[in-house]
Design a protein around this motif. Structure first.
Motif, PDB file in Angstrom:
ATOM      1  N   ASP A  25       0.830  -1.211   0.000  1.00  0.00           N
ATOM      2  CA  ASP A  25       0.000   0.000   0.000  1.00  0.00           C
ATOM      3  C   ASP A  25       0.865   1.261   0.000  1.00  0.00           C
ATOM      4  O   ASP A  25       0.568   2.229  -0.712  1.00  0.00           O
ATOM      5  N   ASP A  26       1.923   1.244   0.801  1.00  0.00           N
ATOM      6  CA  ASP A  26       2.784   2.422   0.906  1.00  0.00           C
ATOM      7  C   ASP A  26       3.655   2.620  -0.331  1.00  0.00           C
ATOM      8  O   ASP A  26       4.025   3.740  -0.669  1.00  0.00           O
ATOM      9  N   THR A  27       3.964   1.513  -1.014  1.00  0.00           N
ATOM     10  CA  THR A  27       4.806   1.590  -2.208  1.00  0.00           C
ATOM     11  C   THR A  27       4.010   2.054  -3.423  1.00  0.00           C
ATOM     12  O   THR A  27       4.556   2.710  -4.321  1.00  0.00           O
TER      13      THR A  27
ATOM     14  N   GLN B 248       2.028   4.424  -3.951  1.00  0.00           N
ATOM     15  CA  GLN B 248       1.978   5.862  -4.200  1.00  0.00           C
ATOM     16  C   GLN B 248       3.189   6.374  -4.982  1.00  0.00           C
ATOM     17  O   GLN B 248       3.153   7.471  -5.527  1.00  0.00           O
ATOM     18  N   PHE B 249       4.254   5.576  -5.056  1.00  0.00           N
ATOM     19  CA  PHE B 249       5.461   6.005  -5.755  1.00  0.00           C
ATOM     20  C   PHE B 249       5.556   5.448  -7.177  1.00  0.00           C
ATOM     21  O   PHE B 249       6.509   5.749  -7.898  1.00  0.00           O
ATOM     22  N   GLN B 250       4.578   4.638  -7.567  1.00  0.00           N
ATOM     23  CA  GLN B 250       4.593   4.096  -8.924  1.00  0.00           C
ATOM     24  C   GLN B 250       4.200   5.180  -9.923  1.00  0.00           C
ATOM     25  O   GLN B 250       3.211   5.889  -9.731  1.00  0.00           O
TER      26      GLN B 250
END
Length: 401
Positions: free
Chosen positions: A287-289, A291-293
């Motif tokens: 979930d936290d990763t 947002q950086f895609q």
């Protein structure tokens, strides 16, 4: 006298042309290989080609350089600052994981190159390492070979030697250090290098203390080197000062955490009492990763910096995270994110099947490579990601039928 001076001038000129010639050769080779990069349209053709490269590289693994210099490379070669054997071991580990996964999922495509590769590393008579890896980097190679062989007993002595290597790198806090000359520093890399193997070893040899050690390694890192709001690790931390070191948001640093976390989860039995802890951690990290895609599916080498260069290593490992998060949760958002990672990796694959734009080797805490090129580790793990992704899609289609 004139003859001596003339001879010296000739030698100096020859050395100069060798130095400049190597630089020019490497530069134009890079430019040549990137002509028509990313023009793959069919995933099946692309997968076959990237796997073909992986298989070939098992015979002779390309060097991943430890220098960022693109000028006077000859001098780095002379000073032995161009490559490192410890870097090569985890490159080889990635190749074995990828080509083995492809072989096992494609009937009739048994890869004899892996068998030959393992025979070059392990003594067939004793089952021991021919040359024991000097650092924990080599543990991931032991893990990859253990996952490939049909009978673990054939290489059991080498696996015991690998556990001894890990034990020799145990610090006073009970966790494993990266190098003995910095025993108070813990690097995120080590989670990816050792946790899958520790879990595999603990399960297969009924040694739960090594599963506990893998949990301890992750828990201590989570406690001392993670941001409070999101599951993004710092590069390292100091056990004496309990202080994070380096930057938060280094792409491959997150990738190392992902690799250790996900493969450890996959090695644990379904009924293990602490598997839910890893499950929750995987979902939270996914979930936290997310947002950086980026829109094209890729990830930057520095996650928090918009517009930073694409890095194929975090992109393939993020894809691995998302795919496994989907398998755990069934949430289609994760499957879509994994598919986008794969699509972006196709766009940075050279016409010969080599995946490009992988960030080079890190020089130290906070000192990250400025060169982006091929990396056998990424090549192999991308093969593993795509093969596993296709298996998941096939299962989904069969459910629909």
């Amino acid at each position: 006298m004139n003859l001596i001076v003339t001879s010296l001038l000739v030698i100096l000129l020859l050395i100069f042309f060798i130095i400049i010639g190597i630089d020019l050769f490497l530069h134009f080779r890079s430019v040549f290989y990137r002509i028509h990069i990313g023009r793959w349209t069919k995933q099946e053709d692309w997968l076959q080609q990237i796997n073909r490269v992986t298989v070939e590289w098992l015979k002779k693994t390309p060097t991943v350089k430890i220098t960022d210099n693109e000028r006077y490379v000859f001098l780095d070669l002379l000073k032995r600052k161009y490559k490192s054997s410890s870097i090569q071991s985890w490159q080889e580990g990635g190749l074995v994981l990828g080509s083995s996964t492809y072989s096992k999922n494609n009937q009739g495509s048994h890869n004899t190159n892996i068998d030959t590769f393992i025979s070059n590393k392990i003594d067939n008579a004793t089952g021991k390492w021919k040359t024991i890896p000097p650092h924990v980097d080599g543990v991931i190679l032991a893990y990859a070979m253990a996952k490939h062989v049909s009978d673990t007993k054939k290489i059991e002595p080498a696996l015991h030697e690998t556990i001894a290597l890990i034990e020799n790198n145990r610090g006073e806090d009970g966790t494993i250090f990266y190098r003995d000359f910095i025993p108070d520093i813990r690097f995120v890399d080590t989670i990816g290098f050792i946790c899958p193997f520790l879990t595999f070893y603990g399960v297969n040899f009924n040694e739960p203390k090594y599963i506990d050690l893998a949990f301890h390694q992750i828990e201590e890192y989570k406690k001392k080197a993670f941001l409070e709001s999101i599951n993004i690790p710092a590069h390292a931390f100091d056990i004496k000062q309990n202080a994070p070191l380096g930057i938060y948001g280094w792409g491959r640093g997150l990738g190392w955490f992902i690799l250790g976390l996900v493969d450890m989860y996959n090695e644990l039995p379904k009924d293990h009492e602490r598997k839910d802890f890893l499950k929750e951690l995987i979902i939270k990290t996914a979930d936290d990763t997310l947002q950086f895609q980026r829109e094209n599916g890729s990830f930057g080498a520095m996650l928090f910096v918009k517009g930073f260069r694409h890095d194929s290593s975090i992109t393939t490992l993020a894809g691995w995270l998302f795919l496994n998060a989907f398998k755990i949760s069934g949430n289609p958002t994760y499957l879509s994110a994994a598919e986008k990672c794969i699509a972006s990796l196709m766009k940075v694959t050279r016409r010969n099947g080599v995946i490009d734009f992988c960030q080079g080797d890190t020089k130290g805490i906070g000192d990250y490579a400025k060169t982006f090129d091929l990396m056998p580790f990424v090549q192999g793990l991308t093969v593993r990601l795509v093969v596993d992704f296709n298996s998941v899609i096939k299962k989904q289609d069969n459910k629909g039928d």
